[in-house]
Motif scaffolding. Structure first.
Motif, mmCIF file in Angstrom:
data_model
loop_
_atom_site.group_PDB
_atom_site.id
_atom_site.type_symbol
_atom_site.label_atom_id
_atom_site.label_comp_id
_atom_site.label_asym_id
_atom_site.label_seq_id
_atom_site.Cartn_x
_atom_site.Cartn_y
_atom_site.Cartn_z
ATOM 1 N N GLN A 261 0.835 -1.208 0.000
ATOM 2 C CA GLN A 261 0.000 0.000 0.000
ATOM 3 C C GLN A 261 0.869 1.258 0.000
ATOM 4 O OE1 GLN A 261 -2.206 -0.857 3.573
ATOM 5 N NE2 GLN A 261 -4.024 -1.516 2.450
ATOM 6 N N ALA A 262 1.903 1.250 0.832
ATOM 7 C CA ALA A 262 2.814 2.402 0.906
ATOM 8 C C ALA A 262 3.545 2.592 -0.418
ATOM 9 C CB ALA A 262 3.799 2.219 2.052
ATOM 10 N N ALA A 263 3.991 1.493 -1.016
ATOM 11 C CA ALA A 263 4.692 1.572 -2.305
ATOM 12 C C ALA A 263 3.772 2.147 -3.380
ATOM 13 C CB ALA A 263 5.194 0.188 -2.706
ATOM 14 N N ALA A 264 2.536 1.701 -3.406
ATOM 15 C CA ALA A 264 1.581 2.206 -4.395
ATOM 16 C C ALA A 264 1.322 3.698 -4.192
ATOM 17 C CB ALA A 264 0.275 1.418 -4.307
ATOM 18 N N GLU A 265 1.206 4.101 -2.936
ATOM 19 C CA GLU A 265 0.971 5.521 -2.641
ATOM 20 C C GLU A 265 2.129 6.384 -3.123
ATOM 21 O OE1 GLU A 265 0.559 8.219 1.350
ATOM 22 O OE2 GLU A 265 -0.537 6.326 1.318
ATOM 23 N N LEU A 266 3.348 5.889 -2.945
ATOM 24 C CA LEU A 266 4.539 6.643 -3.359
ATOM 25 C C LEU A 266 4.921 6.391 -4.818
ATOM 26 C CD1 LEU A 266 6.783 6.230 -0.183
ATOM 27 C CD2 LEU A 266 5.341 8.172 -0.825
#
Length: 72
Positions: free
Chosen positions: A43-48
């Motif tokens: 989720q964090a990777a997708a957000e960034l």
């Protein structure tokens, strides 16, 4: 934690390496997806908009510095 909402308590960083991580704008951006909420690495990777492996590397750094904790 012990049932208290830790997101509402002030938190002081005393470790110089952790403080250096958070003081660097380039590295700090990897911390932001976890600020005040629970997120998975993907989720964090997708957000960034970065690769999951790149995010995982930063998450491992932040875990080692005590900036993140795993939710079980």
């Amino acid at each position: 934690m012990t049932g208290q909402d830790s997101s509402r308590r002030p938190w002081t960083v005393t470790d110089p390496l952790a403080a250096a991580f958070l003081s660097d704008p380039v590295r700090r951006r990897y911390f932001l997806p976890f600020l005040g909420r629970i997120a998975t690495v993907s989720q964090a990777a997708a957000e960034l908009r970065i690769e999951t492996n790149a995010m995982l590397y930063r998450v491992q750094q932040m875990l080692g510095l005590g900036l993140l904790c795993e939710d079980h």
